[in-house]
Write a protein that holds these residues in place. Sequence first.
Motif, PDB file in Angstrom:
ATOM      1  N   ALA A 148       4.324   4.057  -2.520  1.00 52.26           N
ATOM      2  CA  ALA A 148       4.591   2.640  -2.310  1.00 52.26           C
ATOM      3  C   ALA A 148       5.251   2.403  -0.959  1.00 52.26           C
ATOM      4  O   ALA A 148       4.920   1.447  -0.241  1.00 52.26           O
ATOM      5  CB  ALA A 148       5.474   2.106  -3.442  1.00 52.26           C
ATOM      6  N   ALA A 149       6.204   3.275  -0.590  1.00 51.67           N
ATOM      7  CA  ALA A 149       6.876   3.130   0.709  1.00 51.67           C
ATOM      8  C   ALA A 149       5.894   3.379   1.853  1.00 51.67           C
ATOM      9  O   ALA A 149       5.925   2.682   2.876  1.00 51.67           O
ATOM     10  CB  ALA A 149       8.050   4.095   0.799  1.00 51.67           C
ATOM     11  N   TYR A 150       5.023   4.377   1.677  1.00 51.11           N
ATOM     12  CA  TYR A 150       4.032   4.666   2.717  1.00 51.11           C
ATOM     13  C   TYR A 150       3.064   3.497   2.874  1.00 51.11           C
ATOM     14  O   TYR A 150       2.697   3.119   4.001  1.00 51.11           O
ATOM     15  CB  TYR A 150       3.285   5.954   2.389  1.00 51.11           C
ATOM     16  CG  TYR A 150       2.149   6.246   3.340  1.00 51.11           C
ATOM     17  CD1 TYR A 150       2.367   6.365   4.709  1.00 51.11           C
ATOM     18  CD2 TYR A 150       0.843   6.383   2.868  1.00 51.11           C
ATOM     19  CE1 TYR A 150       1.320   6.611   5.594  1.00 51.11           C
ATOM     20  CE2 TYR A 150      -0.205   6.632   3.733  1.00 51.11           C
ATOM     21  CZ  TYR A 150       0.027   6.744   5.092  1.00 51.11           C
ATOM     22  OH  TYR A 150      -1.004   6.978   5.965  1.00 51.11           O
ATOM     23  N   TYR A 151       2.671   2.905   1.755  1.00 50.93           N
ATOM     24  CA  TYR A 151       1.797   1.728   1.839  1.00 50.93           C
ATOM     25  C   TYR A 151       2.497   0.590   2.564  1.00 50.93           C
ATOM     26  O   TYR A 151       1.901  -0.105   3.389  1.00 50.93           O
ATOM     27  CB  TYR A 151       1.369   1.269   0.444  1.00 50.93           C
ATOM     28  CG  TYR A 151       0.659  -0.063   0.480  1.00 50.93           C
ATOM     29  CD1 TYR A 151      -0.648  -0.161   0.940  1.00 50.93           C
ATOM     30  CD2 TYR A 151       1.313  -1.234   0.089  1.00 50.93           C
ATOM     31  CE1 TYR A 151      -1.293  -1.390   1.004  1.00 50.93           C
ATOM     32  CE2 TYR A 151       0.688  -2.461   0.150  1.00 50.93           C
ATOM     33  CZ  TYR A 151      -0.624  -2.541   0.613  1.00 50.93           C
ATOM     34  OH  TYR A 151      -1.244  -3.754   0.683  1.00 50.93           O
ATOM     35  N   ASN A 156      -2.020   1.345   4.064  1.00 50.65           N
ATOM     36  CA  ASN A 156      -3.121   2.216   3.652  1.00 50.65           C
ATOM     37  C   ASN A 156      -3.428   1.942   2.178  1.00 50.65           C
ATOM     38  O   ASN A 156      -2.666   2.319   1.287  1.00 50.65           O
ATOM     39  CB  ASN A 156      -2.719   3.675   3.854  1.00 50.65           C
ATOM     40  CG  ASN A 156      -3.842   4.649   3.530  1.00 50.65           C
ATOM     41  OD1 ASN A 156      -4.644   4.426   2.633  1.00 50.65           O
ATOM     42  ND2 ASN A 156      -3.887   5.755   4.261  1.00 50.65           N
ATOM     43  N   GLU A 157      -4.536   1.270   1.913  1.00 48.26           N
ATOM     44  CA  GLU A 157      -4.885   0.855   0.552  1.00 48.26           C
ATOM     45  C   GLU A 157      -5.098   2.050  -0.377  1.00 48.26           C
ATOM     46  O   GLU A 157      -4.865   1.967  -1.591  1.00 48.26           O
ATOM     47  CB  GLU A 157      -6.142  -0.015   0.565  1.00 48.26           C
ATOM     48  CG  GLU A 157      -5.967  -1.372   1.221  1.00 48.26           C
ATOM     49  CD  GLU A 157      -5.086  -2.306   0.390  1.00 48.26           C
ATOM     50  OE1 GLU A 157      -4.933  -2.057  -0.817  1.00 48.26           O
ATOM     51  OE2 GLU A 157      -4.562  -3.280   0.971  1.00 48.26           O
ATOM     52  N   GLU A 158      -5.526   3.174   0.185  1.00 44.69           N
ATOM     53  CA  GLU A 158      -5.734   4.370  -0.627  1.00 44.69           C
ATOM     54  C   GLU A 158      -4.419   4.848  -1.234  1.00 44.69           C
ATOM     55  O   GLU A 158      -4.376   5.295  -2.388  1.00 44.69           O
ATOM     56  CB  GLU A 158      -6.370   5.464   0.219  1.00 44.69           C
ATOM     57  CG  GLU A 158      -6.842   6.661  -0.585  1.00 44.69           C
ATOM     58  CD  GLU A 158      -7.494   7.729   0.277  1.00 44.69           C
ATOM     59  OE1 GLU A 158      -8.060   8.684  -0.299  1.00 44.69           O
ATOM     60  OE2 GLU A 158      -7.433   7.621   1.522  1.00 44.69           O
ATOM     61  N   ALA A 159      -3.355   4.734  -0.480  1.00 47.68           N
ATOM     62  CA  ALA A 159      -2.043   5.134  -0.983  1.00 47.68           C
ATOM     63  C   ALA A 159      -1.599   4.224  -2.123  1.00 47.68           C
ATOM     64  O   ALA A 159      -1.063   4.681  -3.141  1.00 47.68           O
ATOM     65  CB  ALA A 159      -1.017   5.108   0.146  1.00 47.68           C
ATOM     66  N   LEU A 160      -1.804   2.932  -1.970  1.00 51.22           N
ATOM     67  CA  LEU A 160      -1.431   1.988  -3.032  1.00 51.22           C
ATOM     68  C   LEU A 160      -2.244   2.244  -4.292  1.00 51.22           C
ATOM     69  O   LEU A 160      -1.706   2.210  -5.409  1.00 51.22           O
ATOM     70  CB  LEU A 160      -1.616   0.555  -2.546  1.00 51.22           C
ATOM     71  CG  LEU A 160      -1.257  -0.536  -3.562  1.00 51.22           C
ATOM     72  CD1 LEU A 160       0.207  -0.425  -3.985  1.00 51.22           C
ATOM     73  CD2 LEU A 160      -1.537  -1.927  -2.975  1.00 51.22           C
ATOM     74  N   GLU A 161      -3.527   2.505  -4.131  1.00 51.74           N
ATOM     75  CA  GLU A 161      -4.370   2.776  -5.299  1.00 51.74           C
ATOM     76  C   GLU A 161      -3.923   4.039  -6.024  1.00 51.74           C
ATOM     77  O   GLU A 161      -3.947   4.103  -7.256  1.00 51.74           O
ATOM     78  CB  GLU A 161      -5.835   2.896  -4.877  1.00 51.74           C
ATOM     79  CG  GLU A 161      -6.477   1.570  -4.492  1.00 51.74           C
ATOM     80  CD  GLU A 161      -6.355   0.521  -5.601  1.00 51.74           C
ATOM     81  OE1 GLU A 161      -6.660   0.854  -6.772  1.00 51.74           O
ATOM     82  OE2 GLU A 161      -5.940  -0.610  -5.292  1.00 51.74           O
ATOM     83  N   LEU A 162      -3.489   5.055  -5.270  1.00 52.52           N
ATOM     84  CA  LEU A 162      -3.014   6.280  -5.901  1.00 52.52           C
ATOM     85  C   LEU A 162      -1.693   6.026  -6.628  1.00 52.52           C
ATOM     86  O   LEU A 162      -1.437   6.598  -7.697  1.00 52.52           O
ATOM     87  CB  LEU A 162      -2.855   7.386  -4.856  1.00 52.52           C
ATOM     88  CG  LEU A 162      -2.572   8.797  -5.388  1.00 52.52           C
ATOM     89  CD1 LEU A 162      -3.583   9.227  -6.439  1.00 52.52           C
ATOM     90  CD2 LEU A 162      -2.547   9.800  -4.231  1.00 52.52           C
ATOM     91  N   ALA A 163      -0.860   5.167  -6.080  1.00 57.11           N
ATOM     92  CA  ALA A 163       0.385   4.801  -6.763  1.00 57.11           C
ATOM     93  C   ALA A 163       0.083   4.076  -8.071  1.00 57.11           C
ATOM     94  O   ALA A 163       0.703   4.356  -9.114  1.00 57.11           O
ATOM     95  CB  ALA A 163       1.242   3.915  -5.856  1.00 57.11           C
ATOM     96  N   LYS A 164      -0.871   3.166  -8.044  1.00 57.31           N
ATOM     97  CA  LYS A 164      -1.278   2.451  -9.267  1.00 57.31           C
ATOM     98  C   LYS A 164      -1.834   3.427 -10.299  1.00 57.31           C
ATOM     99  O   LYS A 164      -1.535   3.331 -11.499  1.00 57.31           O
ATOM    100  CB  LYS A 164      -2.335   1.399  -8.938  1.00 57.31           C
ATOM    101  CG  LYS A 164      -1.870   0.267  -8.052  1.00 57.31           C
ATOM    102  CD  LYS A 164      -3.049  -0.670  -7.748  1.00 57.31           C
ATOM    103  CE  LYS A 164      -2.687  -1.781  -6.796  1.00 57.31           C
ATOM    104  NZ  LYS A 164      -3.868  -2.647  -6.498  1.00 57.31           N
TER     105      LYS A 164
END
Length: 442
Positions: A148-151, A156-164
């Motif tokens: 979440a912090a990296y997003y 980077n939408e890929e990071a948010l999707e991985l967090a979800k």
Amino acid sequence: MTKKIIFLALVMSFADLPAQRFDDGLIREFRKAAKEDLLDKWYPLAADNDDGGFYSEITYDFKIGDHQDKMIVTQSRHIWTNARAFLLYGEDKYLGYAEHGFRFLRDKMWDKGNGGFHNLVTKTGKPIPKPGEAKTAYGNAFAIYALAAYYKASRNEEALELAKKTFRWLEKHSHDPEYKGYFQHMEANGDRIARTADTPSAADTGYKDQNSTIHLLEAFTELYTVWPDELLRQRLEELLLLVRDTIVNDDNYMNLFFERDWTPVSFRDRSKETIEKHYYLDHVSFGHDVETAYLMLEASDALGRKDREKTLHTGKNMVDHALDNGWDSKSGGFYDGGYYFKGTNGITIVNPDKNWWSQAEGLNTLLIMDRHFPGDKRSYGEYFLKLWKYTGTYITDSRKGGWYEWGQDTRPETRKDPKGHIWKSTYHNFRALANCIRMLEE
């Protein structure tokens, strides 16, 4: 008109209070401690450019150590630190380090077959199966925190999707729909590891616990600021109320471990020998109490809850308990642990050592309390200054840089212990220093 003048005078007097005690020189000290003495020592040194992610063991004199298995908690904390450093300083190198760590999490630590993040892998990223904790809620919480912090820093939408995806994996495998909260220990396939008659009494296997709970609270708070999902909001509120109203007991400190229905694990009615054997499961952790006072308030603010004052005063009571019972009045600093032995008056300090992360969290929370309660009889600002002096004298290494793991007033033999390992990196101290810089500058 007279009342208005008096009111303005009072407001101005409170506004002037921090400036009188916390001058520009102190701000410069914190800035130097955050950047030159911490970040510049660790990065880019800790970035593993051969196998990805970050090195785990960093020696006392900032060289790469021999033990380089990689844990999801440490890897995630490096990502979070660098994402936040980028947001604070605006320097692209920190975003690059965070992206470097993200790729290792995505490519090596995420279990593509079963979902969830492996708890421990080799230097190259091969999973290391460990009985009882192939995957943990605690570890996956820190992955969410980092992603979440990296997003937030990179978009980077890929990071948010991985967090979800990680949140949904925890919802499926770790969340307890009956008694609420989350189970900590899981098999590689996500199956919960329950406590059995064969489980050693001193092991935490199968228990719920405050530590994973407060860091899930922390992680969900970070994620909610970039993804205000309704189910996430429900779980964040659930965790906040669990911590504030159940885990924090009537004596203003947190119980550590719990049965599934949140009955505290306690050995207070047992012999002193039995209590000592089970110290890990049952003691007063002053550092966690001080840290949680901040995490609860952060979550409450993210949620915009109307009962913020209740949360604030619960946190204040926890800090007051830690200062009254776990503070070293001679040298300064928070002790590691205490215990209320049955039949004795007051608390007994059972571990007088002082770890680095408790002092870091103390700096952050004491300054928060000073802002909210500037006229309190305990004078949180004075304790803050005393703790900063203690940290500079006994925790930070003026010769080699970085932070010792233990206060050198009680553990001088640890001076040449590693500055970094799988349970120690830059997260607690950088977060505390960055938050203090922000508050001091305001």
